[in-house]
Design an enzyme around this catalytic site. Sequence first.
Site, PDB file in Angstrom:
ATOM      1  N   LYS A  58      59.044 -43.329  86.279  1.00  0.00           N
ATOM      2  CA  LYS A  58      57.521 -43.894  86.250  1.00  0.00           C
ATOM      3  C   LYS A  58      57.210 -44.937  87.477  1.00  0.00           C
ATOM      4  O   LYS A  58      58.208 -45.763  87.224  1.00  0.00           O
ATOM      5  CB  LYS A  58      56.863 -44.134  85.116  1.00  0.00           C
ATOM      6  CG  LYS A  58      55.592 -44.442  84.916  1.00  0.00           C
ATOM      7  CD  LYS A  58      55.351 -44.755  83.514  1.00  0.00           C
ATOM      8  CE  LYS A  58      53.709 -45.181  83.272  1.00  0.00           C
ATOM      9  NZ  LYS A  58      53.547 -45.529  81.766  1.00  0.00           N
ATOM     10  N   SER A 134      49.499 -43.482  80.020  1.00  0.00           N
ATOM     11  CA  SER A 134      49.381 -43.689  81.578  1.00  0.00           C
ATOM     12  C   SER A 134      50.726 -42.878  81.954  1.00  0.00           C
ATOM     13  O   SER A 134      50.960 -42.823  83.435  1.00  0.00           O
ATOM     14  CB  SER A 134      49.830 -45.096  81.702  1.00  0.00           C
ATOM     15  OG  SER A 134      50.981 -45.798  81.376  1.00  0.00           O
ATOM     16  N   SER A 158      51.013 -44.706  75.864  1.00  0.00           N
ATOM     17  CA  SER A 158      51.389 -44.222  77.225  1.00  0.00           C
ATOM     18  C   SER A 158      52.494 -43.199  77.397  1.00  0.00           C
ATOM     19  O   SER A 158      52.538 -42.489  78.196  1.00  0.00           O
ATOM     20  CB  SER A 158      51.372 -45.293  78.317  1.00  0.00           C
ATOM     21  OG  SER A 158      50.076 -45.918  78.554  1.00  0.00           O
TER      22      SER A 158
END
Length: 488
Positions: A58, A134, A158
Amino acid sequence: MKKGEVSPAELLEEAITRAERVNGRLNAIVIGMHVIARARARGQLPDGPFRGVPFLMKDMATAYAGVPLQAASRLYRGNVPAHHAELTERFLRAGLVVFGKTNSPEFGILPTTEPELYGPTHNPWRLGYSPGGSSGGAAAAVAAGIVPMAHGGDGGGSIRIPASCCGLFGFKPTRARNPVGPDVSESFYGFAAEHVLSRTVRDSAAALDATAGPEATAMYHAPAPYQGFLAALGSPPEKLRIAFTSDPLLHGAEPHPDNRRAVEETAKLLEKLGHHVEPARPRFEAREFAKGFFLHFSALVAAEIRAAEAFLGRPAKREDVERTTWLLNLVGRSTDAGTFVYYRRKLFDVQRAIAGFFQDHDILLTPTIGRPPVPHGTLLAKGLEEGMQELVARLDRPELLRLPRLLDMAVDRAYAFSPFTPVFNVTGQPSASVPLHWNADGLPIGTMLTARFGEDARLFRLCAQIEEVQSFRARRAPVHAAASPGLS
């Protein structure tokens, strides 16, 4: 790989080919690392549990040396760390081959992945819909069959939110189970945890075996498991006391009937598996918690922007970040220390209330989120609300944030979408979204299981027991990278 039927280089090329097939439609991978990955795959890889497995990280918080780390923000465009994060080191020692970085909202703020810098990520189950956030890019990449698992982070849901939206298994470990250093000693007051999103419980447990453990720069670390997490899957869990509720833990709209139904059906399944299941929920001041969590997030954003100014060598401007980010910065800048500490105490009150609830229950079952995946733009301000927010941001007048409902509408939208996950970031408990249900529109609906602090192994065992009777791998998203039905 272990049988020698495929080489790391061949497997990497398959993953790159898969990404090229679908990433133009999904926008899941936003930074390519093909040169680095190919050199690594051709080299001498560590003999770890994931030797040669392609992997994605990520674009948030966890540094990979020599690769941009931008947190989906214009503010950090061009930021290239000089050294790996400790978690990256552990991923690499496990043998993983990282070939790209995935999309997220700016600073990981929103529970949807629609940043201005990279553009929105699409849900493989329905294009034009959010994959959650997220870690939305990671979830979309795994759900589309590009990789079997991908790195994510969870500061308010997330990992679990995108796992629910994309039909994946998403596990948030106990606080400080995985490292966050060496550049920080604690992430988001300890609320944030790093791990992976995966298709199976087995892969998630094996990944945590490879990465968990103390680090020298941390303020504290999680209690050690009595055995490995993967080894814990070898035996079913004992009969557990499981509470369930579909009532929102935080204030907001009632959960969608699809999400409520998923919990009811999961409760029946758990009862059939021999567990004691009863309706019950923890009690605490939900509105005080919601306000406290929002203020903590706002303070974190303000601190992040202040720290970034040293990187930029100039004051940050409205144009450097998105509107929502700048408004949170204004809230954080204008909150006095006494108010912040007051609400910090309120969050600790909730932690103690939850701990008391888990004295009488081993597991809490809830929806992961409050509704099925939503179209892009659903969680963003529009019309007059958007105009008022932009006016306040441009004027840089934090006192105007007190105008009636100016921020309340945005906060209420976020909590209505995710009224369950943030609680367990504050308490630090292990919590997992399990993909057992799809609604009549073919969209995934996750259910969330949460265990006591430190009892990751018990939670893994329960999730594996569920997976054994209701496999997660049976369904494939309409947008999938496999060239033929024989590839999974």
